[in-house]
Structure formats: C-alpha cells, structure tokens
Write an enzyme that holds these catalytic residues in place. Sequence first.
Site, PDB file in Angstrom:
ATOM      1  N   HIS A 206      76.778  24.119  35.069  1.00  0.00           N
ATOM      2  CA  HIS A 206      77.765  23.515  36.180  1.00  0.00           C
ATOM      3  C   HIS A 206      79.017  23.114  35.859  1.00  0.00           C
ATOM      4  CE1 HIS A 206      75.665  19.935  34.925  1.00  0.00           C
ATOM      5  NE2 HIS A 206      76.515  19.435  35.441  1.00  0.00           N
TER       6      HIS A 206
HETATM    7  C1  UD1 Z   1      78.619  16.169  39.502  1.00  0.00           C
HETATM    8  C2  UD1 Z   1      79.528  15.296  38.551  1.00  0.00           C
HETATM    9  C3  UD1 Z   1      79.013  15.918  37.086  1.00  0.00           C
HETATM   10  C4  UD1 Z   1      77.516  15.979  37.155  1.00  0.00           C
HETATM   11  C5  UD1 Z   1      76.978  16.699  38.079  1.00  0.00           C
HETATM   12  C6  UD1 Z   1      75.379  16.758  37.992  1.00  0.00           C
HETATM   13  C7  UD1 Z   1      81.635  14.259  38.763  1.00  0.00           C
HETATM   14  C8  UD1 Z   1      82.884  14.221  38.538  1.00  0.00           C
HETATM   15  N1  UD1 Z   1      80.787  15.374  38.387  1.00  0.00           N
HETATM   16  O1  UD1 Z   1      79.224  17.501  39.269  1.00  0.00           O
HETATM   17  O2  UD1 Z   1      79.452  14.800  36.061  1.00  0.00           O
HETATM   18  O3  UD1 Z   1      77.124  16.558  35.839  1.00  0.00           O
HETATM   19  O4  UD1 Z   1      77.332  16.095  39.396  1.00  0.00           O
HETATM   20  O5  UD1 Z   1      74.965  17.915  38.737  1.00  0.00           O
HETATM   21  O6  UD1 Z   1      81.216  13.268  39.452  1.00  0.00           O
HETATM   22  N2  UD1 Z   1      77.729  20.197  46.321  1.00  0.00           N
HETATM   23  C9  UD1 Z   1      76.918  20.751  47.609  1.00  0.00           C
HETATM   24  N3  UD1 Z   1      75.599  20.067  47.689  1.00  0.00           N
HETATM   25  C10 UD1 Z   1      75.264  19.107  46.965  1.00  0.00           C
HETATM   26  C11 UD1 Z   1      76.035  18.819  46.082  1.00  0.00           C
HETATM   27  C12 UD1 Z   1      77.312  19.229  45.754  1.00  0.00           C
HETATM   28  O7  UD1 Z   1      77.172  21.722  48.340  1.00  0.00           O
HETATM   29  O8  UD1 Z   1      74.194  18.530  47.420  1.00  0.00           O
HETATM   30  C13 UD1 Z   1      79.008  21.047  46.353  1.00  0.00           C
HETATM   31  C14 UD1 Z   1      79.957  19.701  46.652  1.00  0.00           C
HETATM   32  O9  UD1 Z   1      80.405  19.879  48.039  1.00  0.00           O
HETATM   33  C15 UD1 Z   1      81.400  20.582  45.721  1.00  0.00           C
HETATM   34  C16 UD1 Z   1      80.521  20.956  44.660  1.00  0.00           C
HETATM   35  O10 UD1 Z   1      79.114  21.365  45.045  1.00  0.00           O
HETATM   36  O11 UD1 Z   1      81.968  21.489  46.381  1.00  0.00           O
HETATM   37  C17 UD1 Z   1      80.498  19.990  43.227  1.00  0.00           C
HETATM   38  O12 UD1 Z   1      80.089  18.592  43.656  1.00  0.00           O
HETATM   39  P1  UD1 Z   1      80.566  17.432  43.016  1.00  0.00           P
HETATM   40  O13 UD1 Z   1      79.677  16.251  43.166  1.00  0.00           O
HETATM   41  O14 UD1 Z   1      81.916  17.125  43.262  1.00  0.00           O
HETATM   42  O15 UD1 Z   1      80.524  17.968  41.476  1.00  0.00           O
HETATM   43  P2  UD1 Z   1      79.578  18.611  40.485  1.00  0.00           P
HETATM   44  O16 UD1 Z   1      79.962  19.812  39.912  1.00  0.00           O
HETATM   45  O17 UD1 Z   1      78.286  18.479  41.442  1.00  0.00           O
HETATM   46  N1  UDP Z   2      67.223  19.475  37.247  1.00  0.00           N
HETATM   47  C1  UDP Z   2      66.604  19.304  38.086  1.00  0.00           C
HETATM   48  N2  UDP Z   2      66.474  20.626  38.700  1.00  0.00           N
HETATM   49  C2  UDP Z   2      67.472  21.793  38.567  1.00  0.00           C
HETATM   50  C3  UDP Z   2      68.238  21.256  37.305  1.00  0.00           C
HETATM   51  C4  UDP Z   2      68.225  20.190  36.686  1.00  0.00           C
HETATM   52  O1  UDP Z   2      65.638  18.515  38.419  1.00  0.00           O
HETATM   53  O2  UDP Z   2      67.505  22.682  39.189  1.00  0.00           O
HETATM   54  C5  UDP Z   2      67.258  17.956  36.463  1.00  0.00           C
HETATM   55  C6  UDP Z   2      67.125  17.798  34.961  1.00  0.00           C
HETATM   56  O3  UDP Z   2      65.973  17.154  34.751  1.00  0.00           O
HETATM   57  C7  UDP Z   2      68.402  17.289  34.334  1.00  0.00           C
HETATM   58  C8  UDP Z   2      68.971  16.578  35.610  1.00  0.00           C
HETATM   59  O4  UDP Z   2      68.532  17.211  36.725  1.00  0.00           O
HETATM   60  O5  UDP Z   2      68.013  16.792  33.375  1.00  0.00           O
HETATM   61  C9  UDP Z   2      70.385  16.443  35.558  1.00  0.00           C
HETATM   62  O6  UDP Z   2      70.906  16.957  36.209  1.00  0.00           O
HETATM   63  P1  UDP Z   2      72.384  18.055  35.912  1.00  0.00           P
HETATM   64  O7  UDP Z   2      72.371  18.687  34.830  1.00  0.00           O
HETATM   65  O8  UDP Z   2      72.987  18.333  37.084  1.00  0.00           O
HETATM   66  O9  UDP Z   2      73.507  16.685  35.326  1.00  0.00           O
HETATM   67  P2  UDP Z   2      74.252  16.132  33.831  1.00  0.00           P
HETATM   68  O10 UDP Z   2      73.231  15.652  33.312  1.00  0.00           O
HETATM   69  O11 UDP Z   2      74.842  17.424  33.311  1.00  0.00           O
HETATM   70  O12 UDP Z   2      75.130  15.047  34.635  1.00  0.00           O
END
Ligand code: UD1
Ligand code: UDP
Length: 362
Positions: A206
């Site tokens: 991601h």
């Molecule tokens: C965010 C964090 C990242 C973390 C990740 C964990 C920041 C800058 N980034 O990245 O550090 O590793 O979460 O997963 O805070 N979206 C959905 N549904 C959801 C969540 C997100 O559709 O439930 C979409 C959002 O609308 C957006 C995109 O996914 O378009 C990214 O979401 P966002 O929270 O901005 O950043 P992540 O890539 O999820």
């Molecule tokens: N995880 C989960 N379901 C998934 C993928 C990840 O429960 O489909 C959990 C997993 O345990 C991981 C945690 O979500 O450690 C962290 O999420 P993510 O990788 O999105 O964020 P990051 O740690 O990179 O910020």
Amino acid sequence: MKIITVAGARPNFIKIAPLYRAFARRKDRFEHLICHTGQHFDRNMSKIFFEQLEMPEPDFNLGVGGGTHADQTARIMIEFEKIINLHKPDLILVPGDVNSTLACSVVASKLGIKIGHVEAGLRSFDRGMPEEINRIVTDVLSDYLFISEEAGLTNLRQEGLPEDKLHFVGNIMIDSLVHFLPTIERSDILAKLNLTAGQYTLMTFHRPSNVDTRSSLTRLVEMLNRLTRKTKLVFPVHPRTRKNFDDFDLMSKLSEEILTLDPIGYIDFLALTRSANLLITDSGGIQEETTFLGVQCITVRNNTERPVTVTIGTNQLIGTELDAVEKAAIEVLDGNIKEGQIPEKWDGQTAERIVDIIDKSN
Ligand code: UD1
Ligand code: UDP
C-alpha cells in the site's frame, strides 16, 4: 486522570487495544476515552478491528475520511479541537505515524494538553515518506516518548530530546498479538480459503512508492505473475491499491492463480501470516509481526524505520527493484531462510508499562 487515545488508521486500532485493556484495569485512576478520526472507514479497515480486538465503539468519531494530506490533516484538526475544548483531557495518547497522529498532536500541543507518543523515535530517514514527517513532528511535540525498539532511543537522543521524556517500553502491536494468539490459532481461515500451511505466500502492498504510479504497479503485477510458478500467492488488497488497480485497469492483468481478497480482519490475517511460507510486504506492522512469529518476511522498500526486524528478526529489506525481490523470494522458498530472534521487551507487557509510567508521574 482523563486520557483521550486517538486512532485513525488500521494499524492504530491494533496498537490501542492493549491500552484500552490496561486502562480498564485501573478505572479507579483513569477515565479513558477513544477518539476515532475516521481516516479509515470501510468496515473491514475499521469496525472489524474494534469487534475482533474486543473494544467498544469509540467515544468519538470525527468521520473525516480520505483526502489530500493537507485536507485530511486539516479536517482532523478542526474536529479534534472541538473534542479537546469540550472534554479537556489531561493527556492524549497518539500511536504510530499516520496523518491522524500528527493532526491530533498539533492540536493538543497548542491547547497546552500533554501528549504521549506510542511508537516514538522510529526513523526511515526518508522525508519522501509522509509518515516520516508525521513521526518527527509528533516526537518533537510529545511529553512522553514511548519507544518500541533500541533504534528509537538512539534516534531521539541524537535529535536532542530530553532524557526524562524517553521511555523504552517495547512494542505495543506485539501486546495484541500475544493476547489474541489463542484466538488466532483457532481461526478456520486456511480451511475456508482451501490453503495448506507452509504452502502459500501472503502479500500486502500500500505504499505510494509501490502502488501509486502505473509503471510501478505494472511491474509489481508482472513480478507476482512470475512468482505463481513457484508458490501459491494470497493477496488481500488495501483500498489505496484497489483504487489504483481500477484506475490503471490492471486487476485483469493479475494472474487468475493469485488469490486476491478484500482486506481481512485481524484474527484471520494473523492466522494467515502464522502459517505462510513467506510474507512479501511494504507494511510497517507486518515486518514486526513476522519477526515475533518467526515467519520469513521480504520488505519491498528501500529503508525501514524498524531496523531491529532486520538486524535480529526474520525480515529482509530488499528494496523496490522487483527482480531483486523475486530473486530473494525464490531463495526463501528454496529453503534459504533467515533465522531470527524476538527483540527486547516484545513480550505483551508494553501497555502495562506505559500506563505505569503515566500513573507514577501524576
Ligand atoms: C495510511 C497511512 C499509512 C499507513 C496506512 C495503513 C498516512 C499518511 N498514511 O495510508 O502510513 O501505513 O494508512 O493502512 O496517514 N480508503 C478507503 N477506505 C478506507 C480507508 C482508505 O477507501 O477504509 C481510501 C481513501 O479514501 C484514500 C485511500 O484509500 O483514497 C488512502 O487512504 P489514506 O488513509 O489517505 O492513506 P493510506 O494509504 O490508507
Ligand atoms: N492487517 C490486517 N488485514 C489485512 C492486512 C493487514 O489485519 O488485510 C493488519 C496486519 O496485522 C498489519 C496491520 O494490519 O500489521 C497494519 O496495517 P498496514 O500494513 O495497513 O499499516 P502499516 O503498519 O504499514 O502502517
């Protein structure tokens, strides 16, 4: 003492569950409230974690959703300021490095509210990552710096943060893993997906650097398609990545042999992790969980803010060059595995240490 713990994104929910339990054990000393910013909002990115980690509905939900960095951060700040003004906590706790972490720290700091950063001091030394900016700002504003691994201590000392703020307490994500391991062991997800332990590789991607451009995502698809010759691949697709697959019309280019899934809940994800022959990921948390479980992990990034997973754990930091990733994966699948150990204080007691420190200093 009144404490508001903030959570916004998937990894945050895993990090606050142990705090919720630790504060619940000391109800006589603490009033503990949870504020969900709404950064992540899909059921399988949010609510399922509250259910599976046995937390109640959050006390507040700011409902901010996605957006550009400034837009998302600003909306969290506006809404969180109202919560602080209304409830006047003595301390807020912010885990991790997401935009919610930064936004709430800035608000609390300007209103003179104390801040505790859980997972302080981690540095990738790459300001191209939004998380690195979030970490630096949050650490500088925090009164308590709760550190998960030795490198965090070293980094904060080098940045000149005062010694009395530094607390090496261990890894709170591992508290959740230790607590829920018996439940994870009972998951029937392998049977449901028709998978055999030790005979599949689990992947998550991601990071914007891997999934936000057509060229990087195309190269990823090509590499994964080649790897299907070697092992079964299981791929729960993060919403950011799903959106980009759709925008670049790449989902149909993924081999049909790859089992693509929506994001899955914590218990089933950890059950899949525990029995995988290898994880290939760009996640922060997964580098740590695989080290704790002794599962092989290949990290598709050029740096890691969690170096202990590489120096003593099972993680290999390979970089984003996908030929190298493919080569490293094949080596692991051919049996060339990396032995690892569990880092210091990754023992399930981190939340207790944090609450003890807060309790004793007030
Ligand atoms: C965010 C964090 C990242 C973390 C990740 C964990 C920041 C800058 N980034 O990245 O550090 O590793 O979460 O997963 O805070 N979206 C959905 N549904 C959801 C969540 C997100 O559709 O439930 C979409 C959002 O609308 C957006 C995109 O996914 O378009 C990214 O979401 P966002 O929270 O901005 O950043 P992540 O890539 O999820
Ligand atoms: N995880 C989960 N379901 C998934 C993928 C990840 O429960 O489909 C959990 C997993 O345990 C991981 C945690 O979500 O450690 C962290 O999420 P993510 O990788 O999105 O964020 P990051 O740690 O990179 O910020």
